[in-house]
Design a protein around this motif. Structure first.
Motif, PDB file in Angstrom:
ATOM      1  N   UNK A 257      68.118   0.031  15.223  1.00 42.51           N
ATOM      2  CA  UNK A 257      67.154   0.544  16.199  1.00 42.51           C
ATOM      3  C   UNK A 257      66.636  -0.611  17.058  1.00 42.51           C
ATOM      4  N   UNK A 258      66.382  -0.299  18.324  1.00 42.36           N
ATOM      5  CA  UNK A 258      65.693  -1.258  19.170  1.00 42.36           C
ATOM      6  C   UNK A 258      64.280  -1.457  18.603  1.00 42.36           C
ATOM      7  N   UNK A 259      63.814  -2.706  18.638  1.00 37.48           N
ATOM      8  CA  UNK A 259      62.554  -3.025  17.975  1.00 37.48           C
ATOM      9  C   UNK A 259      61.400  -2.167  18.475  1.00 37.48           C
ATOM     10  N   UNK A 260      61.376  -1.902  19.794  1.00 37.24           N
ATOM     11  CA  UNK A 260      60.253  -1.156  20.346  1.00 37.24           C
ATOM     12  C   UNK A 260      60.363   0.340  20.088  1.00 37.24           C
ATOM     13  N   UNK A 261      61.524   0.816  19.597  1.00 35.69           N
ATOM     14  CA  UNK A 261      61.716   2.246  19.402  1.00 35.69           C
ATOM     15  C   UNK A 261      61.697   2.657  17.942  1.00 35.69           C
ATOM     16  N   UNK A 262      61.678   1.712  17.012  1.00 36.76           N
ATOM     17  CA  UNK A 262      61.657   2.054  15.595  1.00 36.76           C
ATOM     18  C   UNK A 262      60.284   2.602  15.241  1.00 36.76           C
ATOM     19  N   UNK A 263      60.188   3.853  14.774  1.00 41.32           N
ATOM     20  CA  UNK A 263      58.874   4.426  14.465  1.00 41.32           C
ATOM     21  C   UNK A 263      58.252   3.735  13.256  1.00 41.32           C
ATOM     22  N   UNK A 264      56.913   3.710  13.183  1.00 39.36           N
ATOM     23  CA  UNK A 264      56.261   3.100  12.009  1.00 39.36           C
ATOM     24  C   UNK A 264      56.586   3.877  10.750  1.00 39.36           C
ATOM     25  N   UNK A 265      56.831   3.156   9.664  1.00 43.33           N
ATOM     26  CA  UNK A 265      57.260   3.762   8.407  1.00 43.33           C
ATOM     27  C   UNK A 265      56.373   3.248   7.276  1.00 43.33           C
ATOM     28  N   UNK A 266      55.901   4.183   6.429  1.00 47.83           N
ATOM     29  CA  UNK A 266      55.143   3.840   5.236  1.00 47.83           C
ATOM     30  C   UNK A 266      56.063   3.970   4.026  1.00 47.83           C
ATOM     31  N   UNK A 267      56.185   2.894   3.250  1.00 48.42           N
ATOM     32  CA  UNK A 267      57.100   2.864   2.110  1.00 48.42           C
ATOM     33  C   UNK A 267      56.310   3.024   0.824  1.00 48.42           C
ATOM     34  N   UNK A 268      56.665   4.014   0.010  1.00 51.12           N
ATOM     35  CA  UNK A 268      56.059   4.245  -1.300  1.00 51.12           C
ATOM     36  C   UNK A 268      57.190   4.497  -2.289  1.00 51.12           C
ATOM     37  N   UNK A 269      57.652   3.448  -2.950  1.00 49.65           N
ATOM     38  CA  UNK A 269      58.778   3.586  -3.864  1.00 49.65           C
ATOM     39  C   UNK A 269      60.027   3.960  -3.101  1.00 49.65           C
ATOM     40  N   UNK A 270      60.648   5.090  -3.483  1.00 52.82           N
ATOM     41  CA  UNK A 270      61.856   5.541  -2.799  1.00 52.82           C
ATOM     42  C   UNK A 270      61.547   6.525  -1.680  1.00 52.82           C
ATOM     43  N   UNK A 271      60.267   6.707  -1.344  1.00 49.43           N
ATOM     44  CA  UNK A 271      59.852   7.591  -0.257  1.00 49.43           C
ATOM     45  C   UNK A 271      59.478   6.743   0.966  1.00 49.43           C
ATOM     46  N   UNK A 272      60.180   6.945   2.060  1.00 47.10           N
ATOM     47  CA  UNK A 272      59.909   6.242   3.313  1.00 47.10           C
ATOM     48  C   UNK A 272      59.450   7.289   4.323  1.00 47.10           C
ATOM     49  N   UNK A 273      58.177   7.270   4.663  1.00 49.71           N
ATOM     50  CA  UNK A 273      57.572   8.321   5.481  1.00 49.71           C
ATOM     51  C   UNK A 273      57.297   7.808   6.883  1.00 49.71           C
ATOM     52  N   UNK A 274      57.728   8.591   7.885  1.00 50.70           N
ATOM     53  CA  UNK A 274      57.418   8.276   9.272  1.00 50.70           C
ATOM     54  C   UNK A 274      55.984   8.703   9.536  1.00 50.70           C
ATOM     55  N   UNK A 275      55.117   7.741   9.716  1.00 52.57           N
ATOM     56  CA  UNK A 275      53.684   7.982   9.815  1.00 52.57           C
ATOM     57  C   UNK A 275      53.369   8.985  10.915  1.00 52.57           C
ATOM     58  N   UNK A 276      52.579  10.000  10.561  1.00 56.75           N
ATOM     59  CA  UNK A 276      52.058  11.003  11.509  1.00 56.75           C
ATOM     60  C   UNK A 276      53.150  11.825  12.176  1.00 56.75           C
ATOM     61  N   UNK A 277      54.363  11.850  11.635  1.00 56.06           N
ATOM     62  CA  UNK A 277      55.420  12.637  12.266  1.00 56.06           C
ATOM     63  C   UNK A 277      55.986  13.713  11.345  1.00 56.06           C
ATOM     64  N   UNK A 278      55.506  13.764  10.115  1.00 53.77           N
ATOM     65  CA  UNK A 278      55.962  14.801   9.211  1.00 53.77           C
ATOM     66  C   UNK A 278      57.426  14.675   8.829  1.00 53.77           C
ATOM     67  N   UNK A 279      57.971  13.462   8.847  1.00 49.81           N
ATOM     68  CA  UNK A 279      59.366  13.210   8.503  1.00 49.81           C
ATOM     69  C   UNK A 279      59.419  12.166   7.394  1.00 49.81           C
ATOM     70  N   UNK A 280      60.453  12.256   6.558  1.00 49.18           N
ATOM     71  CA  UNK A 280      60.534  11.341   5.416  1.00 49.18           C
ATOM     72  C   UNK A 280      61.986  11.142   4.993  1.00 49.18           C
ATOM     73  N   UNK A 281      62.289   9.930   4.504  1.00 48.20           N
ATOM     74  CA  UNK A 281      63.566   9.623   3.872  1.00 48.20           C
ATOM     75  C   UNK A 281      63.317   9.377   2.383  1.00 48.20           C
ATOM     76  N   UNK A 282      64.235   9.894   1.550  1.00 46.78           N
ATOM     77  CA  UNK A 282      64.123   9.644   0.123  1.00 46.78           C
ATOM     78  C   UNK A 282      65.438   9.065  -0.388  1.00 46.78           C
ATOM     79  N   UNK A 283      65.329   7.933  -1.038  1.00 46.77           N
ATOM     80  CA  UNK A 283      66.501   7.283  -1.630  1.00 46.77           C
ATOM     81  C   UNK A 283      66.725   7.848  -3.024  1.00 46.77           C
TER      82      UNK A 283
END
Length: 441
Positions: free
Chosen positions: A366-392
Motif C-alpha cells: 500500500x502507498x503510505x498515505x493510503x494505508x488505513x489505520x489498523x489496531x492489532x489485538x493478537x490475531x485480530x487486525x481491525x481497521x479503526x472506525x471502518x467496521x472491517x477486520x482481518x483475522x489470522x
C-alpha cells in the motif's frame, strides 16, 4: 518500416484487454520481473514525481477503458468526469535488422533459447538485448504520450496511469513487451527458429569474426542444402478434420453403488478439507496433526455443506446454541473449514516474526498515505472506525470480517497475503457503500 506498413501491422497484430476494475488500495506497479523492469524504465524516462503519483492514483480508479496493445502503441479511452479522452503511449518499433541481430545474440545463449522456444520470456534475455544494442525497455526519446485532456503536465496523469496499467498486463503476459517493439510471440519464436536453423547450416562463425588456430573450413556450395531449405519453407499441410465425438453414454436409472450422488460429493469435499489440514500441519502450521471433529464442529460442517434447507433447520433447532451462532459458524466454515471456524471462535497471539512479516507486507503493498489505520489485538487486525477486520488463522491464512449489528461476520475467502485480503475487503466495502448510496438516491 513505413507509416503505412506500420499501421497495417498494428491493426493486424493488435490485442485488446478488458478494463481493470477499481482497486481500493494496493500497489499501482506490476509485481513480476518484466512489469518491474517496464515501470522502472518508464519512471526513469518520466522522472517527475507529481505526474507519476497522480497516475498511480488514477490507475486504481477504474476509469480507464479497455486497453489495446499493438506494435508501437498502447491506447485506451479515459473517463474524466463528464469528458472522455483518448490516451496513447507510443514506442519505437524495431526494424528487421535489429530483430535479426537480437535473435543471433539470443542463439548464443542455450538456456534463454530453450526458455523462449518453450513459451517463456526469460529474465536473462535482457543480456542478449544489451549484446545486440537494441532497445526492449523504454528509453529517452523513445517513449512518448498523447492525450486529448490538454493538461499542463506532460505526460498527464491519464498517460502515466495507462503506463502503470500496462505493467499489470505484463504481470500476466510479458510477451506484450515484444509486441510493442513489433513482434508477436509467434513471430518471435519462428524468427529464433530460423536463426538457429541458419546457424546449424552455416556454422556459428560469421565472416569477419576472429577465428582460432585451426584453419577455417571452406563454406559448402550455395546449393548444397537447397532441398533442406525448401522443405523448411514449405507451408505446413493442414491436418484432417477431427471426427465427431461419440454420443455420451446413457446414465443408469439407478446409481450403480446404490448411493445417491449428493452424499458422495459431500464426502469427497470433506476428505479434501481433511487432506488440506494434514498438509498444513506437514508444512509447519500447527504443533500437532488435526484432531477428529467434535460434535459442534461436525454440526457446523453439516450446516455449511448440506444443501437441504430442512436438514439445516433441524441442525439449528438441535445444536444447543442460538441459530445465529450456527449460521455464522457455517459461513466461516465455507471459507476455510475448521481453521476458519477456529479463527471465528478463538483469538490467539501469533509469533512476533509472523506479525512483523504481515506489517511489512501491508507497508509494501500500500502507498503510505493510503494505508488505513489498523489496531492489532493478537490475531485480530481491525481497521479503526471502518467496521472491517482481518483475522489470522492457524493455517497461515488471513480471513476477512465485517461488523454487523450482531457482531463480526465472515466476509469472503482468505489469502496468505494480508495485503491482498485487505484490498479485497476494502473494495467490497466500498462497492457495498456505493450500492447503498445508489439505492437511497
Amino acid at each position: 518500416m513505413s507509416e503505412a506498413q506500420g499501421g497495417g501491422a498494428r491493426d493486424r497484430d493488435a490485442r485488446g484487454f478488458p478494463a481493470f476494475p477499481a482497486r481500493r488500495g494496493g500497489r499501482a506497479r506490476g509485481q513480476s520481473f518484466w512489469a518491474a523492469q517496464w515501470t522502472e524504465a518508464m519512471e526513469d524516462v518520466w522522472p517527475e514525481e507529481g505526474p507519476l503519483k497522480k497516475g498511480r492514483s488514477f490507475a486504481r480508479t477504474g476509469r480507464i477503458g479497455p486497453i489495446t496493445v499493438s506494435p508501437g502503441r498502447v491506447a485506451a479511452e479515459v473517463y474524466g468526469g463528464e469528458e472522455t479522452y483518448r490516451t496513447r503511449l507510443t514506442l519505437t518499433v524495431l526494424d528487421d535488422d535489429e530483430w535479426d541481430l537480437l535473435w543471433e545474440k539470443t542463439a548464443d545463449r542455450p538456456a534463454e533459447t530453450e526458455a523462449l522456444l518453450a513459451g517463456d520470456l526469460p529474465e536473462d534475455l535482457l543480456e542478449a538485448v544489451e549484446d545486440a544494442r537494441v532497445r526492449m525497455l523504454p528509453g529517452y526519446g523513445d517513449l512518448d504520450a498523447e492525450c486529448d485532456c490538454d493538461a499542463l503536465d506532460h505526460p498527464c496523469q491519464h498517460a502515466t496511469a495507462l503506463a502503470y496499467q500496462l505493467s499489470w498486463l505484463l504481470d500476466t503476459d510479458p510477451w506484450l513487451l515484444l509486441l510493442l517493439r513489433g513482434r508477436t510471440a509467434e513471430e518471435a519464436v519462428e524468427e529464433l527458429k530460423s536463426a538457429l536453423l541458419l546457424r546449424a547450416l552455416t556454422g556459428p562463425d560469421e565472416p569477419g569474426e576472429p577465428v582460432g588456430t585451426e584453419p577455417e573450413e571452406a563454406a559448402p556450395p550455395p546449393d548444397t542444402y537447397a532441398a533442406q531449405r525448401a522443405a523448411y519453407t514449405r507451408p505446413a499441410t493442414p491436418l484432417p478434420a477431427l471426427p465427431p465425438l461419440p454420443d455420451p453414454p446413457a446414465a443408469p436409472e439407478e446409481p450403480l453403488t446404490g448411493i445417491e450422488a449428493d452424499p458422495l460429493d459431500r464426502l469427497a469435499a470433506d476428505a479434501a478439507l481433511r487432506a488440506r489440514e494434514l498438509l498444513a500441519y506437514a508444512h509447519g502450521f500447527g504443533t500437532a496433526p488435526p484432531e477428529p471433529l467434535d460434535t459442534w464442529e461436525d454440526t457446523v460442517r453439516l450446516a455449511a455443506t448440506h444443501p437441504a434447507p430442512r436438514a439445516v433447520q433441524r441442525l439449528r433447532e438441535g445444536c444447543g446454541r442460538p441459530a445465529e451462532d450456527l449460521d455464522r459458524a457455517a459461513a466461516a466454515w465455507r471459507t476455510g473449514g475448521r481453521a476458519a471456524l477456529d479463527a471465528l471462535e478463538h483469538s490467539w497471539a501469533p509469533p512476533e516474526q509472523q506479525t512483523a512479516q504481515a506489517r511489512t507486507a501491508l507497508a509494501t503493498a500500500w502507498e503510505a498515505e493510503e494505508l488505513p489505520p489498523i489496531t492489532v489485538d493478537g490475531n485480530h487486525w481491525t481497521l479503526t472506525d471502518r467496521g472491517l477486520q482481518l483475522r489470522l488463522a492457524h493455517d497461515g491464512r488471513w480471513y476477512p470480517y465485517r461488523h454487523r449489528d450482531t457482531g463480526w461476520w465472515p466476509a469472503g475467502p482468505p489469502s496468505t497475503d494480508p495485503a491482498e485480503t485487505l484490498a479485497d475487503l476494502t473494495g467490497l466495502a466500498a462497492a457495498d457503500d456505493e450500492s447503498s448510496t445508489d439505492g437511497q438516491l
